[in-house]
Design a protein around this motif. Structure first.
Motif, short mmCIF file in Angstrom:
data_model
loop_
_atom_site.label_atom_id
_atom_site.label_comp_id
_atom_site.label_asym_id
_atom_site.label_seq_id
_atom_site.Cartn_x
_atom_site.Cartn_y
_atom_site.Cartn_z
N HIS A 33 5.21 -12.25 1.72
CA HIS A 33 6.65 -12.11 1.48
C HIS A 33 6.82 -11.38 0.16
CE1 HIS A 33 10.89 -12.83 1.63
NE2 HIS A 33 10.89 -13.49 0.48
N ARG A 34 7.23 -10.09 0.24
CA ARG A 34 7.40 -9.28 -0.96
C ARG A 34 8.79 -8.63 -0.93
NH1 ARG A 34 3.82 -4.90 -2.22
NH2 ARG A 34 4.55 -5.33 -4.34
N PRO A 35 9.82 -9.34 -1.36
CA PRO A 35 11.17 -8.77 -1.38
C PRO A 35 11.22 -7.50 -2.22
CG PRO A 35 11.22 -11.14 -1.81
CD PRO A 35 9.78 -10.72 -1.87
N GLY A 36 12.07 -6.59 -1.81
CA GLY A 36 12.20 -5.33 -2.54
C GLY A 36 11.26 -4.26 -2.05
N THR A 37 10.36 -4.60 -1.14
CA THR A 37 9.48 -3.61 -0.53
C THR A 37 9.61 -3.72 0.98
OG1 THR A 37 7.53 -5.05 -0.29
CG2 THR A 37 7.83 -3.94 -2.41
N GLN A 42 -0.38 9.46 3.58
CA GLN A 42 0.71 9.23 2.64
C GLN A 42 1.42 10.57 2.44
OE1 GLN A 42 -1.79 6.99 -0.45
NE2 GLN A 42 0.10 5.76 -0.42
N GLY A 43 2.63 10.67 2.98
CA GLY A 43 3.32 11.95 2.96
C GLY A 43 2.59 12.96 3.81
N ASP A 47 -2.06 5.70 -3.27
CA ASP A 47 -1.02 6.19 -4.17
C ASP A 47 0.17 5.24 -4.09
OD1 ASP A 47 -2.61 8.38 -4.72
OD2 ASP A 47 -1.68 9.62 -3.16
N PRO A 48 1.02 5.20 -5.12
CA PRO A 48 2.19 4.31 -5.08
C PRO A 48 3.29 4.86 -4.16
CG PRO A 48 2.18 5.58 -7.11
CD PRO A 48 0.87 5.89 -6.42
N ASP A 62 5.26 0.38 -1.71
CA ASP A 62 4.87 0.76 -3.06
C ASP A 62 3.39 1.10 -3.17
OD1 ASP A 62 3.82 -1.74 -2.68
OD2 ASP A 62 4.83 -2.69 -4.39
N GLY A 63 2.70 1.19 -2.04
CA GLY A 63 1.29 1.55 -2.03
C GLY A 63 0.34 0.39 -2.19
N ARG A 64 0.86 -0.81 -2.26
CA ARG A 64 -0.03 -1.98 -2.37
C ARG A 64 -0.66 -2.26 -1.01
NH1 ARG A 64 1.64 -7.99 -4.62
NH2 ARG A 64 -0.15 -9.13 -3.78
N LEU A 65 -1.98 -2.46 -1.00
CA LEU A 65 -2.72 -2.73 0.23
C LEU A 65 -3.41 -4.08 0.10
CD1 LEU A 65 -3.83 -1.78 2.98
CD2 LEU A 65 -5.71 -0.68 1.75
#
Length: 812
Positions: free
Chosen positions: A262-266, A334-335, A311-312, A289-292
């Motif tokens: 649970h990561r609010p804001g992402t 990513q992109g 990458d972020p 945000d790129g967190r794995l």
């Protein structure tokens, strides 16, 4: 289960509701007496109807069960349960579906097939609406581009008489969702059942049988959109999406077991299984945000295996099997950049490559070390995970972005199916990149998620070695396809969506309207009395809007084009002669979306509203510009003209959510803008009121699916909001019935035409087409200077084509 699928294998009458395959007949027996086979198949299918009356029957059962019962001459309540025949309350509809005259077989089949195309969308419509919708669907399917024939046009009880249609509908809809679908997968339960699982933009997860019937109660996340679904053994399912959480569900118990992340804001950008060499399998979760991170797929607790650095930014992930004990590599997008991480190597990422557009999907292929990807440029490529080498590129890929991919098998070959922003699915050979079969057309919005079903089920037969493709579209539908070879599409070609359509007054036949229709392939005028087209040499720029005008006694047609130009055409050249181009009007910088012509002070004026945000007034007698207003902040969506006691008033509706009134004499705004609180205002119409003084109201149709009536003098709303209940309002049209009853017609992407009595605010009728509509036009039965009509005529046009019918609300 149609005749095209091969010989029928009849089930034993004693088949249990649990689907136990042992109760079915030996597959080696092929029935010679087809009526007997149809009776037994109908009996078997009737047992698939859900016992719960609150679960709506699916179009697959409605379509095939009724067909088999009809062919077996057992279209009765014993073989077709009332739950699957919602039209039972309408004796007229039931009569059409069980005709017994000498020519009934083909006729009855036509009515059944027409019903099957609209049944998924019919909902809780009443008997009049059901019969009227069936009548229009039958005419559109059986008499395309055919002039009116009163001997076949009337159906007892129907509220309309179809006059003319050019309509091509599809019939491969598995299910219709009230909300936009965002994700789709397939799972196999512990008892061996294959289920489809979908997630929507409201946080709801639904399970469907392979034939589309709801399998169990929906699961509610009470979070954001469900954009990722990952089935696991033991009837477990992981879901994730825009609220940044990962949830664990037990599907068959309908239970939420855990929320390990649970990561609010992402938001979760990827959810996938991964297994490195000599390491246990883990669930990988990537955030925006790129967190794995990684989870244990049994305990769902966080674990800490070696992972690549990101990458972020949001990442797409796909494990790529390397074959046997070698485990997996991980493809990361990513992109526009794609990298492959191999945990067997100390240097981590082995290679990377850039793409012309942002990568939209990655998918593992059956061949070891191979994967496929697609991007916003339309590229679909196949690559080797070890070397990064491009092994193949899709032949002739779509021109626009490709938004979804899935791997499947077609006739024993490894393949990839793609879904594009052009609403079309395509299938590619994974080894060569060659197209397999033609485009699969039918969605009316981009397919956003794809999955497969085994092609060996009794309900969904397919050739050996070929899987069935299932797509979830932004048009709220689940659709099933047989990719490649005969029967690969949805059955019939889809015509190009209509970009503009209008009724242009009488043609060469007394009382028969002339119809202007445009799509991306060209523009034509059709005489509904003769069924013959009149060519319109409008050039290569697609027509975006039509208007009819009478200039110095000469009938004219006005066309707006995608190059922002406006053209004037003379229709006064005799029957079936090509209209003569008179002049062009230049001034808009972006295409005109709506136009209206009206007489004023001895002249004929034209008002145009464009995507450039301007409202422009023109004098058609002198072919010159009079004024330009730039008050709308964004695009002008629609234009109407009010005939008030103070003279004509121009009404414009905009993307900025306002409706504005203009005086064509002073060229100044009248009153203050109406802030309609409907988000975007897509449509406006003038609604006369039956009272002294010539009062007239303004109707506004909004993106929020509501219609509001406004008093232009006070700027205040009148009466309650009218809610169409099936999506945004795209078009409005006002007309009076033969007895003078004031009616407002509304439609939109839901494909249903709603009729209201504006005097009482009562909803009169739903006419269901099953395909998104974007244009309405009406000829009033009492319209001054118009053609002599006994009843008002209504035109509706959209993705599947155009249809024209008169409306008979009083008497049948």
């Amino acid at each position: 289960m149609s005749d095209a699928d091969g010989p029928y294998r009849a089930p034993r009458p004693g088949r249990s509701d649990t689907g136990d395959s042992k109760t079915w007949a030996d597959d080696s027996k092929t029935w010679a007496d087809t009526k007997d086979a149809h009776r037994l198949i109908a009996a078997a299918l009737s047992r698939l109807v859900a016992a719960d009356p609150t679960i709506p029957p699916h179009p697959y059962l409605s379509r095939h069960l009724a067909q088999h019962a009809a062919r077996g001459e057992v279209l009765d309540d014993a073989h077709v349960p009332l739950a699957v025949l919602p039209w039972e309350s309408s004796a007229n509809v039931r009569t059409l579906l069980r005709q017994s005259d000498a020519v009934s077989d083909a006729r009855r089949q036509e009515w059944l097939e027409a019903w099957a195309r609209i049944e998924p969308f019919i909902g809780g419509a009443g008997p009049d609406s059901r019969l009227t919708s069936l009548h229009l669907a039958h005419h559109a399917a059986t008499r395309p581009r055919t002039p009116l024939d009163t001997s076949v046009a009337r159906v007892s009880g129907s509220r309309i008489t179809p006059l003319w249609s050019d309509w091509t509908a599809q019939d491969n809809v598995l299910a219709v969702s009230e909300t936009r679908l965002e994700s789709l997968t397939r799972t196999t339960t512990t008892d061996g059942r294959s289920l489809l699982v979908s997630g929507d933009n409201h946080g709801t997860i639904r399970m469907w049988e392979p034939h589309g019937v709801p399998a169990m109660a929906p699961l509610h996340t009470y979070g954001g959109a469900v954009q990722h679904l990952l089935p696991l053994p033991g009837d477990l399912l992981l879901s994730a999406g825009t609220d940044g959480s990962v949830r664990v569900w037990h599907l068959t118990r309908g239970q939420l077991l855990a929320e390990p992340v649970h990561r609010p804001g992402t938001w979760v950008s990827a959810l996938t299984l991964f297994a490195a060499k000599d390491a246990p399998e883990v669930v990988l979760v990537a955030h925006s945000d790129g967190r794995l991170g990684a989870l244990d797929p049994v305990t769902f607790r966080p674990v800490d295996p070696p992972l690549p650095s990101l990458d972020p930014a949001p990442a797409l992930l796909s494990g790529v099997g390397l074959g046997g004990p070698e485990g997996m590599a991980l493809a990361v997008a990513q992109g526009r950049r794609v990298r492959v991480w191999d945990p067997r190597r100390a240097d981590g990422y082995t290679h990377e490559h850039e793409h012309e557009g942002a990568v939209r999907a990655l998918v593992d292929l059956a061949a070891p070390g191979r994967y496929a990807l697609c991007d916003d440029s339309g590229y679909i490529g196949f690559r080797d995970a070890s070397t990064g080498r491009e092994t193949a590129v899709a032949d002739a890929p779509p021109a626009g972005p490709v938004v979804a991919l899935t791997a499947l098998t077609v006739a024993g070959r490894a393949a990839v199916a793609s879904g594009g922003s052009d609403h079309t699915l395509r299938v590619w050979d994974a080894r060569t990149g060659a197209a397999i079969g033609g485009p699969l057309e039918g969605h009316t919005a981009p397919p956003v998620a794809l999955t497969t079903l085994p092609g060996t089920s009794r309900e969904l037969p397919a050739p050996a070695g070929q899987e069935l493709l299932v797509s979830a579209g932004a048009d709220h539908t689940l659709r099933r396809w047989k990719p490649g070879g005969p029967g690969g599409g949805a059955g019939r070609a889809v015509r190009r969506p209509v970009t503009a359509a209008a009724l242009s007054g009488p043609g060469s036949t007394a009382g028969a309207p002339l119809i202007a229709v445009a799509d991306e392939s060209g523009t034509a005028l059709w005489d509904t009395g003769t069924g013959r087209p009149v060519p319109l040499p409008a050039g290569h720029a697609t027509v975006t809007a039509f208007a009819s005008a009478l200039v110095r006694g000469e009938p004219q047609l006005v066309t707006a084009h995608s190059d922002a130009g406006v053209q004037l055409w003379s229709l006064d050249r005799g029957a079936h002669a090509a209209p003569a181009r008179l002049a062009g009007l230049l001034g808009h910088s972006l295409p005109v979306r709506s136009m209206a012509a009206f007489p004023h002070d001895g002249r004929t004026l034209l008002v145009t509203g464009g995507a450039d945000g301007t409202v422009r007034l023109w004098d058609l007698d002198r072919v010159c510009a009079l004024a330009c207003r730039e008050d709308h902040l964004l695009s002008v969506r629609d234009i109407a003209v009010l005939d008030t006691a103070q003279g004509p008033r121009i009404v414009s509706a905009g993307t900025d959510g306002t409706v504005r009134l203009w005086d064509p004499v002073t060229l100044r705004p009248v009153g203050t803008p109406l802030h309609c609180e409907q988000r975007v205002v897509n449509a406006v119409a003038a609604v006369p009121v039956d009272e002294p003084g010539g009062a007239v109201l303004v109707a506004s149709g909004g993106e929020d699916g509501t219609i509001r009536l406004w008093d232009p003098g006070t700027g205040r709303p009148v009466g309650r909001r009218l809610d169409i209940g099936d999506g945004p309002v795209a078009a409005l049209a006002f007309f009076r019935t033969a007895s003078g009853r004031p009616c407002l017609a509304a439609t939109g992407p839901g494909g249903t035409i709603h009729l209201w009595d504006t005097g009482t605010g009562s909803h009169l009728l739903r006419i269901v087409t099953g395909s998104p509509l974007g244009a309405l036009d009406a000829l009033d039965a009492r319209q001054p200077g118009g053609p002599h009509l006994a009843h008002p005529v209504l035109l509706a046009a959209g993705v599947a084509g155009v249809c024209v019918f008169d409306v008979r609300m009083e008497g049948r």
